[in-house]
Structures are given as C-alpha cells and as structure tokens.
Design a protein around this motif. Sequence first.
Motif, PDB file in Angstrom:
ATOM      1  N   SER A  60       2.419   1.714  -3.404  1.00 16.25           N
ATOM      2  CA  SER A  60       1.396   2.158  -4.351  1.00 16.25           C
ATOM      3  C   SER A  60       1.087   3.641  -4.160  1.00 16.25           C
ATOM      4  O   SER A  60       0.915   4.375  -5.133  1.00 16.25           O
ATOM      5  CB  SER A  60       0.124   1.323  -4.160  1.00 16.25           C
ATOM      6  OG  SER A  60      -0.872   1.729  -5.054  1.00 16.25           O
TER       7      SER A  60
ATOM      8  N   ASP B 241      -5.915  -0.189 -11.487  1.00 15.08           N
ATOM      9  CA  ASP B 241      -6.984   0.170 -10.547  1.00 15.08           C
ATOM     10  C   ASP B 241      -8.366  -0.107 -11.149  1.00 15.08           C
ATOM     11  O   ASP B 241      -9.270  -0.605 -10.465  1.00 15.08           O
ATOM     12  CB  ASP B 241      -6.877   1.645 -10.157  1.00 15.08           C
ATOM     13  CG  ASP B 241      -5.691   1.918  -9.244  1.00 15.08           C
ATOM     14  OD1 ASP B 241      -5.154   0.943  -8.680  1.00 15.08           O
ATOM     15  OD2 ASP B 241      -5.290   3.089  -9.114  1.00 15.08           O
TER      16      ASP B 241
ATOM     17  N   LYS C 171      -1.929  -4.137  -6.249  1.00 17.48           N
ATOM     18  CA  LYS C 171      -1.091  -2.982  -5.896  1.00 17.48           C
ATOM     19  C   LYS C 171       0.301  -3.134  -6.498  1.00 17.48           C
ATOM     20  O   LYS C 171       0.900  -2.165  -6.972  1.00 17.48           O
ATOM     21  CB  LYS C 171      -0.984  -2.844  -4.370  1.00 17.48           C
ATOM     22  CG  LYS C 171      -2.274  -2.472  -3.659  1.00 17.48           C
ATOM     23  CD  LYS C 171      -2.639  -1.021  -3.845  1.00 17.48           C
ATOM     24  CE  LYS C 171      -3.852  -0.649  -2.987  1.00 17.48           C
ATOM     25  NZ  LYS C 171      -4.326   0.715  -3.275  1.00 17.48           N
TER      26      LYS C 171
ATOM     27  N   ARG D 236       0.834  -1.214   0.000  1.00 15.37           N
ATOM     28  CA  ARG D 236       0.000   0.000   0.000  1.00 15.37           C
ATOM     29  C   ARG D 236       0.866   1.260   0.000  1.00 15.37           C
ATOM     30  O   ARG D 236       0.564   2.234  -0.689  1.00 15.37           O
ATOM     31  CB  ARG D 236      -0.926  -0.009   1.220  1.00 15.37           C
ATOM     32  CG  ARG D 236      -2.102  -0.956   1.093  1.00 15.37           C
ATOM     33  CD  ARG D 236      -2.892  -1.031   2.388  1.00 15.37           C
ATOM     34  NE  ARG D 236      -4.072  -1.879   2.256  1.00 15.37           N
ATOM     35  CZ  ARG D 236      -4.837  -2.269   3.277  1.00 15.37           C
ATOM     36  NH1 ARG D 236      -4.521  -1.909   4.522  1.00 15.37           N
ATOM     37  NH2 ARG D 236      -5.900  -3.028   3.064  1.00 15.37           N
TER      38      ARG D 236
END
Length: 940
Positions: free
Chosen positions: A726, A818, A806, A723
């Motif tokens: 990303s 996405d 991700k 995360r």
Amino acid sequence: MIQNLVKRIFDIREGEFKVSLWMLSYIFLTIAVLLIVKPTVNALFLSELGVEQLPFAFLLVAITAIASSFFYSRAVSKYALNKVIETTLISSILILVGLGILLTLNIVNIWVLYFFYVWVAIYAVLSASQFWVLANLVYNVREAKRLFGFIGSGAIMGGILGGYLTSILAPFIGNENLVFIAAFFLLFCIPLLRRVWKTRVKKLGEFKEKKRTVTKSERPLRLILKSKHLTYIACIVAVSVLVAKLVDYLFSDFAAASFTDADELTAFFAFWFSTFNLLSLVIQLFFTHRIVGIWGVGFSLLLLPIGIFGGSLFFLILPELSAVVVIKAMDGVLKQSVHKSASELLALPLPFELKNKTKSFIDVVVDSIATGIAGCLLIFVIRGLDLPSLYIGVLILLLVALWLFFIYKVRQEYYKTFRSNLEVLTDKKIKSRKIKEKPSSVVSGMRTVFKNGTEEQILYMLGKLMEINDKRFEEDVEKLLDNPSNKVKTAAIQNLYFLNSKSMTADIGRLLQIDDKALTIATLEYVLRFAEKDSEFVYDHYLYHPNPRIADAALFCLAREVRDNFSLQKRFNVKESIALKVKNIELETVPATELKSLIETIGVANLPDFYPLLPQYLNHPDQDIVSTTILAMGNTMHPPFIQQLAPFLGVKHFRKNTITALHDYGASVLPILTAMVQNRRHPLPILRFIPMVLQSFNSQQAIKSLLLLLSDTDLTVRLEVVRALSAIRSSHPELKFNRYKVVTSIYEECKLHHQTLAAMHTQIIISYRNRKKSKREISDFERAARTSLLELLERRLDSGLERIFKLLGLRYRQNDVDIAYEGLVSDKEEAQANAIEFLDNLLTGDLKRKLLPIIEDSALDISSEEELQKIKHKIPTEMECFQLLLKSNDLKVKLAVLYLIQQQGEEKYLTVVEPYIMNADPKVQSFAQDALKALQLHRP
C-alpha cells in the motif's frame, strides 16, 4: 611523456590509465565502425533503391527499434551483460562480413538493403547504450565524473576518423572493402571488452555489479505524462527528431541526385558526417559554455530550430544541394553541442531519479516513434499527394514553429519548477511574479541563490550543481566556503572536488579546524583529489596528523577513494594503515569516536581481510558503535553479512539502520530476503520486518517479492506485506500490481475474516449465556481466559479488515478506499452507513458479493443481543470454534484457546487437545500438555 600529459589534463589516477585507455579504444572503434558503415549503407540504399524508399525505411526502423528493445531488455535481465555485449559484437561482425561478401558477389536486392539499413540504425543506438552501461559498471560515481569526459572523447575521435577514412578510401577500394575494414575494427572490441570485464567488473562481486547496472525503469510514459516539464521535453525531442529525419531525407535526396556512383556518394556522406562531428567538437570546446552561460537556457535552445529555420528559408529560395548541406550542418553541428548542453540544464530542476527513469524512454522510444511519424509524413503527405521536395522545406518550417512553441512552454515550466523547488525549501514563500520577470539565464539565477539564498536553497542548488559539474561556478562555490553554515561549507567543498581540476584553492587549514565530521571528510576528499601529484603531502600532514579526528577522516577518505583501484590501494598502503589501526585498538582502549571511524573505514575500504572484525562489534555495549557497525556491514555488500544483519530488524533502536544497510546491497538482495521469510530462517518477530526492507526499494522487483509473501501463513507477516504494498502504491502509482494475485488474496482474507467473525460470535454468545443462563459456576480464571480470547479475536478482525482494505487500495483508487475505511471504523453510525453505501457503488462483481456481507457484519455492535440476531451466517458450536481457531496460523490465538480449554476442564475437549501435544512449536506443545492434564483431572 604523452601518458603523463594525458593524466594531468584529464586527472587520471594511477591504476586507471590502462582501463580508461581500453574503454576509450572500445568506444573509438565502435563509433569509427558506425561512421564507416552508415555512409556506405546509406549510399548503397539510395543508389539501388532511390530516395523514394527512404520513408519506408524510416517506418521500418521505428517498428524494429521498439520491438527489439523489448527482447533486448529480456536478454539483459536474463544473461550477464558481458555475454550480451559480446554476442552483439559477434553478431555485428558476422553481419558486416555477410554484407561485404554480398557486395563482392554483387548480390544486392531490396530485402538485403532494407535489412542492412535498419540494422545500422539499431546498431547506432545499441552500441552506444551498451558502452555506457558497461562504463557505469567499470567506474564508481566519483571516477565516472572525472573520467567520462576523457573516455567520451574517444567517440568524437572515432566519428571524425571513421568518416574521413571512408571519404578517402571509398572511391579507391569500393564499398565492399570498407565493410570488411569495419568488421576488422569491430573485432578488436571483443578482447578489449574481456580485458575490461576481467580487470574491473569481475572483481566487484554479484551485489556491487548488479547495483551499478542501470535497470530499465517501469512505466516511464506515465511519469512523463504526470510532469508538464517532462512532457514538453519529450515533445521537443520528438519534434527535433522528426525535423532531423526530414532533413536527412532532403540531404539524401539531393546527394543521390548529384552523385550517381555509390562509392562517390559514400565518400560524400562520410566527409560531411566527419566534418559535422569536427565542427561540433570545436563549438563544444570553445563556445558552448559561453553561449549557454551568457544567454541562458531559453536562447540556447532556440539556436538549433532557428538555424534550421534559416537554412530552410535559404533552401526555398535556392533549392540546391548547397542549401541542404547548410540545413544538415545546422542540425549536425548544433544538436551535439549547444543544444545538448542547454537540454541538460533544462532538465536540471527535475529530481535526479525521475530523469534517470525517463531518459532511456525519451532517447529510444520517443526517438523511434518520431522516426516512424517522419516516415508516415513522407509516405502519405509528400508521396501521397505527389508533392515536390520543395514542400518538405515548408513542412520543416511548420514543424520548427511547433518546436519553438514547445520551447516557450518548457521554458515557462522550467522557471516554475525551479521557483516551486526553492519555495518549498523556505518558510517564507517567494512572492509570485510573472514569467517575464524571471531571470534570463539559469547561470545568473543560480548565482543569485548562492549569494542571497537561504541555507536550504543554497544546498538545493549545490545538489543540482553536482549533477552537471559546470566549471563556470567554481568562483561562486569557493565563496560559499565562508558561509556560516557548516552544511553549506560541506556541500561547497564537495562540489569543488569536481569543479576544480588544476590546483587546490580552498583554505584547507581553516576548514579542518572546524569540529564537524562531515566537513572534515569532505575537505580531506578534496585534498586527496590532488594526492597523486604530491602524495607525501597527504601522508605527512593528514594520515599521521596529531588530531585523531583528522587522521581517522583522512584514512576513511583514502579508503573510500581507492576502494575499486587496487593499484592505488597498494601504493598508499591502505591495507597496512588499517591493520595498524586495528592492532592499536586491540592493544589499548580507545575512544568510541576512533573505534567508529575504524569500523566505517573497513566498511568502505573493499578489503575482505578485515570483514571478520565487524561482526564482533555487533555485541558491543555502546549502541552507537553497534549502529555504525550495521551501516558499515551494509557498505561492504559482503553476502554472508545479510543473515547476520537480519536479527537487528527486531530491535527498534537499530531497525532504521538495518533497513538502510540491507538496502545498500541493491535490488539483488530482494530474492534472498524473500527466501528468508519463506524458509523461516529467522524467528517470526524478525521476519515480520522484512517487508519494510522490501518496501524501501520502491520498485517493480520489490512488488514482485512482496506479492510472493502475500500468501504467507503468518497473519502479522501478511499485514506488513499489505502495508508495504500500500505504501509503494501511494508513493509510486506508476508501478504495476498483479490484479489477479491481489483479488485472490482479498478472497482469502474474506474467508479468514468470515471464520474469525464466526468464532467471535460463538464466544460472545457463550459469554452472554454464562452471565445470564449458565447453571454451572464459572471461575474467574475461565472468565479472564475467554475475555482474553475475545480481545485477541477482535484485534485479529481489525487487522484482517485493514488487510482487506489495503488490498482493495491496490485494486481500486487508493484515496476512495481510504475514505471508505475511515468511515467504516468510525464511531459514528452515519459515517459507517455512508461508507457501506459508498462501497456498494465502488465494488464490482464477485468482490462486491463477498465483501459487503462481511463489511455489514463488521459494522454491527455484536455486544448486544439485538444485533446478534441480525447475523445471517451460521454460528459454529464452541467445539467447532476451538477446532477452527487451532487450525489457524495465529500462535497467540492457539495459546489462548488451549488456555481457555484448560480453565474449562471439560472432558469433551480431549480430542481437540490431543493432536497438539507433540506440536513442533514448543509453546503450543507446553500449553496443550497443561490443558490435557487439567482435562484428565476432571475425568469421572
């Protein structure tokens, strides 16, 4: 007497004069050496090789500058800055001595002259760059804004003295002796460097030193190309350098033709270089602000190209040395005065961080490439076509026309950027107007905002003014002290701190009556600006003020102001004042506001004697005091506090402040935080938030640290790492990601996802059989345990899928990935089908082969028997499923499996449970022992 006069003029505080004088002397000697060596080497080069070789020298300078910048960056990242600078100085001295010896022995050939010509060009860039990096280490931001003007004057004086000294001495003592004088001057820079380093830099400590060091930005070219504004600025720099090199060639050509003797040519170059510096200084001191302020950025930028254009026309009419001197004078005088100030204002609308990241690239790389292009033009156009020097004047005119075009374009972008920035800051958009209706001067535009702008617009402009410290705005800023907004008053008084250097003009008493902590601190900082002239004023009226808010703010401001100036700390008794506050707090109960002020003061004071007091407030019942303590510990940059701050990442209320505090340590904390996770120095619930801290740096170093944690055994840590990566990719797409490492991690996640999916299929099938076909009675506890395990596996599948996508976003375009992910997790079958089709076209090679089957399985509704029949991979037995899950690094899954085995009570699982009876994790050990007891009870 002179010392006191200098202190008053340049606002040099007690304890700063010696260090500032050493720094001024350092840059004075460095530039003086340059102005001795540059004319000498240029004259020798032209006398021995002729102007025909100059284009090849330009080309070689460009190639060498670009190549050496790579190796220099590696050296700076590997070794201490003082060692790199000292090595550079020693090498330069040896090179100069070597040149002097070669000249004395009359051993001069083409390779020697090329080497020294290129070395002088590199020395000119490197010496200045090293000095200002050192200056940023020696001084904090506030000191730098006050003192850089004084220190920078040493460069101008060195240039003037070095040039005139060379022009006088060259005909009498010869070039070889001038080079020895230059080496002798440079020798004094070594003890100056050591004194400065020992006095100021060494006392900073590792974290403060590394945080102040300006690191090389990553991929600045991409940032420049993304911004039209920056692109045009880079184009202007490139064309101006290109024109300057052609002017240099003309200047050298005609000078070499007029002076055949090398010593006379050296004297000629040195005289004019110094004269240009002197004229530039006069214009900068007396005319630049008036020109830029009255006629604005656009017109000010035009002066240099128009001046060169006029000089070139004069040269075409009268192609003689006098005309070339006029062109060179325009370039040498206006570039460092009016043009430089206008260029600084031109970059004003851009974010400060963006300017910092791209400045060195434009100054060094763009400059070097333009130098190389100039060499190519001279080699292939002028010499290749055998054109006379007159055509260089024509080429300059054409390039000036291109230069004017870029100025026109950048002026448009300048106003567009300013307008869009202001529009963003207000709900009511400014009506669009044509470019012609824009204000003609940035000064008048800023004044208009100060008079009629919204609070957000005024704050934006005051923030920009802090970057340039233009004293023309002093009266406008003073009027803002009557603005109804306390935020505007605060920003205005912060600007006056730097704009007003003579006397206090603000109504201090009225401002201090306002009960606003930020305004009180800003106002008292302004008062302390003039404290040295009347220290009793500060002591009597503020440090011992009856209002605790004012007294505490005064001590905080004083402590922060003199944190790196140990002489002023002693003079103002900062340590004793803080000690008295500490004693009073220990003896009696004080309001929380006073305790918070004391904690904040200790945080900024740079007095390690008080640091042991801070950790005790981490357990205070008042959460605001704990939050204040966390931030104060970060301000200290005290290494032992890092481990003490980390546990507060696990507490939601303190997480934001803890991230800020750890971020305050600077990039040098990244390896420590990474090792903290790798070595499990804290419980996992705390370590799982370390990636959030790493992400906050948004740098290439942060990416490197996060990639090291990408293979962590804990799945939650891995998810947070992915995360964080990303988020960095999304906000800073110019940064680089190790594709090999990313793809390897995707493969690992695919493998884990496949195993989890297989285990989940096993549990679903068994659950289905238990409902439909089981001959034995299934207890409610067993059903609940299996349901719990299924829910855990489902969550693990979801988080695994998120990690995979991700990571894919680091390999492919993030927006595309996405969109695919949103479609895949959608409840609509059509969206899922479209997402799979989209991925089928997006993915390539092994990634496509390994990912698509997993994605197709994830899209199945595995709760129905029909869908289960579509699964193509082998489904393990329950025994294999349990063994697989217990080998995983997911604690909750392990506990759920052991609990399910306990509820089943089947003896066949004894061999599965026994290896975990003495597990290092106490929870796993406890669950395994309970399961073993249950299994033993069911033995026949």
